[in-house]
Design a protein around this motif. Structure first.
Motif, PDB file in Angstrom:
ATOM      1  N   SER A 136       0.841  -1.192   0.000  1.00 39.03           N
ATOM      2  CA  SER A 136       0.000   0.000   0.000  1.00 39.03           C
ATOM      3  C   SER A 136       0.876   1.243   0.000  1.00 39.03           C
ATOM      4  N   GLY A 137       0.430   2.248  -0.694  1.00 39.97           N
ATOM      5  CA  GLY A 137       1.057   3.563  -0.609  1.00 39.97           C
ATOM      6  C   GLY A 137       2.355   3.691  -1.362  1.00 39.97           C
ATOM      7  N   ALA A 138       2.751   4.981  -1.569  1.00 44.23           N
ATOM      8  CA  ALA A 138       4.005   5.269  -2.274  1.00 44.23           C
ATOM      9  C   ALA A 138       4.748   6.455  -1.685  1.00 44.23           C
ATOM     10  N   ALA A 139       4.071   7.246  -0.874  1.00 43.90           N
ATOM     11  CA  ALA A 139       4.701   8.453  -0.315  1.00 43.90           C
ATOM     12  C   ALA A 139       4.495   8.505   1.190  1.00 43.90           C
ATOM     13  N   ALA A 140       5.472   9.056   1.901  1.00 45.69           N
ATOM     14  CA  ALA A 140       5.421   9.086   3.361  1.00 45.69           C
ATOM     15  C   ALA A 140       4.340  10.006   3.899  1.00 45.69           C
ATOM     16  N   ASN A 141       3.919  10.999   3.130  1.00 45.55           N
ATOM     17  CA  ASN A 141       2.962  11.981   3.648  1.00 45.55           C
ATOM     18  C   ASN A 141       1.603  11.909   2.965  1.00 45.55           C
ATOM     19  N   VAL A 142       1.295  10.741   2.370  1.00 46.69           N
ATOM     20  CA  VAL A 142       0.008  10.564   1.704  1.00 46.69           C
ATOM     21  C   VAL A 142      -0.673   9.306   2.241  1.00 46.69           C
ATOM     22  N   VAL A 143      -1.901   9.468   2.737  1.00 51.13           N
ATOM     23  CA  VAL A 143      -2.716   8.302   3.075  1.00 51.13           C
ATOM     24  C   VAL A 143      -3.204   7.701   1.754  1.00 51.13           C
TER      25      VAL A 143
END
Length: 392
Positions: free
Chosen positions: A240-247
């Motif tokens: 899940s996910g790709a960026a540290a600051n994006v849910v």
């Protein structure tokens, strides 16, 4: 000399040729779904017979003997996407492809058995089943059953043999009843509402929901399944996910389900879906679950297994009657249709199946051939008559 003694002596005569064939098969492996060259090489090595029937795209079935009820022996054609590291002169010549599960041994052993039976007059016709795609979905065994060739050839019993390094050399597991689990795969996809990680109250976090689903699934076996019924619910991937600051908006996990009864298998299907959907909803998300139905439970025919056991011990092999596991083999598609027995042949190896250094020896080939022949003789003497395909 009795008929059986002549057959066993003929098998010993053909083992040298089988060893040479095994080395060639090992050096020229084919991946699942691309086994045509392996199939043709094995067909060339078999005794002359009627024209083979091509099945399951890259497989074949060859009958030896006259019409009527027959005994089938299965040999798997496919290798694995493994880079070999054995160092032998006859190692795989195809980079990234290796017979790391012993299928080369099984095929060569089957050829030796077929040639021995052809030499001695075939007390009961033999059906050589060269099966593709044992290692992947869709199952080659499933497709052979669906083809209808077993009914067309009046196959009354099926025999399989598989090397098993967990057993001591000279030991063959011949177990009545359930020996391997059903095997299914699942994918869980949790859908949420993405957004900035600094404002979690404005999102619905599918990653958190999926994490709690994975934890909750661990209670399915311990709380929903009968403690006397072995089962596995295993989650093997999580993304899940790709960026540290994006849910993220989506989280995904995959895993495997194993059971030794059909009832437990269906219960696992139901509970995985329920847990995923309800936990996701509690987090303001939604979940969908996709099930890939794999192999059914593998159950050895009790009377056949006991008949085979006498032929094994008569050849000096040690019988193990307790080996069961939550491993799976698509031989189970045969066993749910006709009387069948899967034999596990001990190699006593420190290297596990699918290892780049797994390399059974010549004695393992001989034991595999003897196990197959014991299976054939057990079936020929007990199950072929009366003909199961006769209808009143």
């Amino acid at each position: 000399m009795t008929e059986d003694q002549r057959i066993w002596a003929a098998l010993e005569h053909h083992l040298d040729g089988a060893r040479a064939l095994r080395r060639r098969l090992h050096a020229e492996p084919d991946l699942s779904g691309a086994e045509s060259l392996t199939r043709d090489l094995v067909l060339e090595a078999l005794p002359a017979a009627s024209a083979p029937v091509k099945v399951a795209e890259t497989g074949a079935v060859l009958r030896l003997g006259p019409p009527g009820p027959c005994v089938g022996i299965r040999g798997e054609l496919d290798a694995l996407p493994v880079t070999e590291d054995t160092g032998v002169a006859w190692a795989s010549q195809r980079p990234g492809v290796m017979h790391a599960c012993g299928h080369d041994v099984h095929l060569a052993a089957l050829v030796a058995v077929a040639r021995a039976l052809a030499d001695t007059g075939l007390p009961v016709p033999l059906l050589v089943v060269l099966q593709p795609r044992e290692e992947t979905y869709p199952s080659g065994a499933r497709d052979i059953v669906a083809h209808g060739v077993l009914e067309a050839e009046r196959c009354a019993a099926m025999i399989g043999a598989h090397l098993q390094p967990a057993l001591a050399a000279g030991t063959v597991a011949c177990v009545p009843g359930v020996v391997n689990a059903s095997s299914d795969e699942f994918e869980i996809r949790v859908h949420g509402a993405s957004g900035h990680a600094a404002y979690p109250h404005l999102t619905s976090d599918p990653l958190l929901a999926l994490a709690e689903i994975v934890v909750a699934l661990q209670s399915v076996v311990s709380r929903d399944v009968d403690p006397m019924a072995p089962a596995v619910v295993g989650v093997s991937s999580f993304a899940s996910g790709a960026a540290a600051n994006v849910v993220p908006g989506l989280a995904r996990a995959t895993g495997t389900l194993r059971a030794l009864t059909t009832g437990t298998r269906l219960l696992l299907h139901e509970r995985v879906a329920q847990v995923a959907e309800h936990v996701a909803r509690a987090h303001g998300c939604s979940a969908d679950v996709e099930l890939v139905h794999g192999e059914p439970v593998l159950e050895n025919h009790p009377a056949l297994a006991e008949a085979i056991a006498g032929h094994l011990t008569g050849q000096g092999l040690t019988r193990c009657s307790t080996l069961r596991s939550l491993g799976a083999d698509d031989f189970s598609f045969f066993s749910e249709r006709i009387p069948a027995t899967m034999l596990f042949v001990g190699s006593g190896s420190d290297e596990p199946l699918h290892s780049p250094t797994f390399l059974p020896g010549d004695d393992d080939l001989r034991d595999t051939a003897r196990a197959m022949l014991a299976g054939y003789l057990g079936a020929a003497r007990t199950l072929v008559h009366p003909d199961p395909y006769d209808r009143p």
